[in-house]
Design a protein around this motif. Structure first.
Motif, PDB file in Angstrom:
ATOM      1  N   UNK A  32       0.666  -0.968  -0.305  1.00 14.80           N
ATOM      2  CA  UNK A  32      -0.062   0.017   0.200  1.00 14.80           C
ATOM      3  C   UNK A  32       0.568   0.684  -0.161  1.00 14.80           C
ATOM      4  N   UNK A  33       2.036   1.135   1.486  1.00 13.02           N
ATOM      5  CA  UNK A  33       3.107   2.486   0.947  1.00 13.02           C
ATOM      6  C   UNK A  33       3.897   2.445  -1.090  1.00 13.02           C
ATOM      7  N   UNK A  34       4.009   1.828  -1.233  1.00 11.73           N
ATOM      8  CA  UNK A  34       4.478   1.258  -2.371  1.00 11.73           C
ATOM      9  C   UNK A  34       3.691   2.209  -3.567  1.00 11.73           C
ATOM     10  N   UNK A  35       2.478   1.646  -3.057  1.00 14.34           N
ATOM     11  CA  UNK A  35       1.193   2.228  -4.389  1.00 14.34           C
ATOM     12  C   UNK A  35       1.031   3.627  -4.207  1.00 14.34           C
ATOM     13  N   UNK A  36       1.054   4.019  -2.852  1.00 16.29           N
ATOM     14  CA  UNK A  36      -0.097   5.500  -2.935  1.00 16.29           C
ATOM     15  C   UNK A  36       1.151   6.191  -1.764  1.00 16.29           C
ATOM     16  N   UNK A  37       2.330   5.585  -1.795  1.00 10.38           N
ATOM     17  CA  UNK A  37       3.245   6.709  -1.500  1.00 10.38           C
ATOM     18  C   UNK A  37       2.702   6.595   0.598  1.00 10.38           C
ATOM     19  N   UNK A 102      18.413  -2.325   6.167  1.00  7.41           N
ATOM     20  CA  UNK A 102      18.679  -1.633   5.201  1.00  7.41           C
ATOM     21  C   UNK A 102      17.643  -1.560   4.408  1.00  7.41           C
ATOM     22  N   UNK A 103      16.117  -3.055   4.453  1.00 10.05           N
ATOM     23  CA  UNK A 103      15.464  -3.189   3.787  1.00 10.05           C
ATOM     24  C   UNK A 103      14.069  -2.005   4.544  1.00 10.05           C
ATOM     25  N   UNK A 104      14.514  -1.275   5.780  1.00  4.57           N
ATOM     26  CA  UNK A 104      13.267  -0.216   6.249  1.00  4.57           C
ATOM     27  C   UNK A 104      13.847   0.968   5.492  1.00  4.57           C
ATOM     28  N   UNK A 105      15.394   1.635   5.723  1.00  2.00           N
ATOM     29  CA  UNK A 105      15.432   2.599   4.890  1.00  2.00           C
ATOM     30  C   UNK A 105      14.942   2.722   3.404  1.00  2.00           C
ATOM     31  N   UNK A 106      14.837   1.199   2.546  1.00  3.23           N
ATOM     32  CA  UNK A 106      14.003   1.733   1.811  1.00  3.23           C
ATOM     33  C   UNK A 106      12.522   2.062   1.907  1.00  3.23           C
ATOM     34  N   UNK A 107      11.892   1.242   2.176  1.00  2.00           N
ATOM     35  CA  UNK A 107      10.716   1.426   2.323  1.00  2.00           C
ATOM     36  C   UNK A 107      10.056   2.966   2.925  1.00  2.00           C
ATOM     37  N   UNK A 112      11.829   5.941  -3.483  1.00  2.00           N
ATOM     38  CA  UNK A 112      13.115   4.864  -3.121  1.00  2.00           C
ATOM     39  C   UNK A 112      13.868   3.652  -5.206  1.00  2.00           C
ATOM     40  N   UNK A 113      12.581   4.308  -5.941  1.00  2.00           N
ATOM     41  CA  UNK A 113      12.992   4.406  -6.463  1.00  2.00           C
ATOM     42  C   UNK A 113      14.842   4.470  -7.308  1.00  2.00           C
ATOM     43  N   UNK A 114      15.019   5.823  -7.141  1.00  5.88           N
ATOM     44  CA  UNK A 114      16.400   6.691  -6.708  1.00  5.88           C
ATOM     45  C   UNK A 114      17.606   6.047  -5.638  1.00  5.88           C
TER      46      UNK A 114
END
Length: 378
Positions: A32-37, A102-107, A112-114
């Motif tokens: 939901x976060x990656x799709x809705x910000x 490290x995974x949490x930083x991406x979230x 995040x794609x940059x």
């Protein structure tokens, strides 16, 4: 023959299934976060751009992952080989703490794609402490996987690969001590930069040193905590002698931390701020009472030989270091402008899911890979 062995046993149990449910909930919320910000699930805002995903999952999570760093310092730098049986479980804790951090930083990253731009030299900002933390943490994750790789080679009987890695392991171990020293102290430096926005109860030029010492204490604590729980959960004999000696080291680290912490507060005349009321004073008291409790529980060599005190001392140290980091990054931070922050339920569930994933992976690894010390049959 390896001195470690997989403990075996059934993987899918009721607690394991419950942990998987928590992980699944977190995955749904992350989708939901990656799709809705970020705003779709998190309460972070322009005043508080760092919420619990950075503070707990990264700043606290990597401190929990300092077991490998703390033990490498003791075993390889101070030449205390007697603690070597605890190295591989400590590395496993570090592996999960840092990889999931490290995974949490991406979230948490807005774009995040940059993220790959961090690793492009022509985009580097070497004067940025955040850049240093990002590079050091990323490099240390790689180092941890290499340090832990002999467990995989033993599992799959790849003796050639194990011998090859062993040939340059001294260099990897050196990096495994250097990199956490840099980025754990820099996590304190990031708060120094906040200047007057951070309460005098936490703002001090000693923040890098205090963060580093408390990370070491948490590293030793997680090794003891994990060893006691593993002994109870898997019905293995507790290595009381070695854990008691390690807790003595942890006790010395806690005393050093408290001497620096309160010496600094007294010299700066900041100790009285805790009596001005409000959440900051209460959280400061809780934080330091936990440090003192850990020291009191572990003060006596006799007390350090009981499993109950080993567990309580390690737990108090882990909670103290956790509250110290939450206080520094969230409670003691005053951004001004009327901004406020309290984590949303989805933020909390994502954090809970990441910790659940860590436990799931721990169970898989110790049951399937040679992680824990081999028991000698009578």
């Amino acid at each position: 023959m390896s001195t470690h062995e997989p403990i075996g046993g059934r993987l899918f149990t009721k607690p394991f299934a419950l942990l998987l449910v928590l992980v699944a909930v977190a995955l749904v919320l992350m989708a939901q976060r990656f799709m809705g910000g970020l705003g779709a699930v998190a309460n972070i805002n322009d005043g508080y751009p760092w919420g619990i995903w950075v503070t707990v999952d990264v700043v606290v999570g990597t401190a929990f992952g300092c077991g490998g760093f703390a033990m490498a310092l003791l075993v390889y730098i101070l030449n205390k080989g007697e603690y070597h049986p605890l190295m591989r479980p400590a590395l496993l804790a570090g592996l999960f703490g840092y990889t999931l951090g490290g995974m949490a930083v991406i979230v948490d990253l807005g774009r995040w794609w940059q993220v790959y731009n961090i690793f492009l030299p022509w985009h580097a900002q070497p004067n940025s402490v955040m850049f240093e933390v990002a590079l050091c943490v990323a490099a240390y994750i790689v180092v941890l996987w290499i340090e832990f790789s002999p467990a995989f080679f033993e599992k799959f009987q790849a003796e050639g690969l194990k011998k090859t890695v062993k040939g340059f392991m001294f260099l990897v171990i050196a990096l495994g001590v250097l990199l956490p020293t840099m980025h754990q102290s820099s996590l304190g430096t990031m708060l120094v930069i906040l200047g007057h926005q951070l309460s005098p109860l936490w703002q001090t030029p000693l923040l890098p040193l205090l963060f580093l010492i408390s990370a070491l204490g948490m590293g030793y604590a997680i090794v003891v905590f994990e060893a006691v729980l593993a002994s109870l959960a898997f019905k293995r004999p507790l290595e009381t002698d070695i854990l008691a000696r390690l807790s003595g080291v942890m006790y010395g680290v806690i005393l050093a931390y408290l001497a620096l912490r309160f010496g600094d507060l007294i010299l700066r005349g900041a100790l009285g701020v805790m009596f001005q009321g409000g959440a900051k004073g209460i959280m400061f008291a809780i934080e330091n009472l936990l440090f003192v409790a850990a020291a009191l529980v572990l003060a006596s060599p006799t007390a350090r030989r009981t499993p109950r005190n080993l567990f309580l001392g390690a737990l108090a140290m882990l909670l103290a270091g956790t509250v110290y980091r939450i206080d520094g990054y969230l409670v003691g931070y005053e951004t001004g402008g009327g901004w406020t922050y309290f984590p949303s339920v989805p933020e909390l569930l994502v954090t809970l899911g990441i910790f659940a994933l860590e436990v799931v992976l721990y169970l898989i690894f110790v049951k399937k890979l040679p992680v824990l010390h081999r028991l000698h049959k009578a």
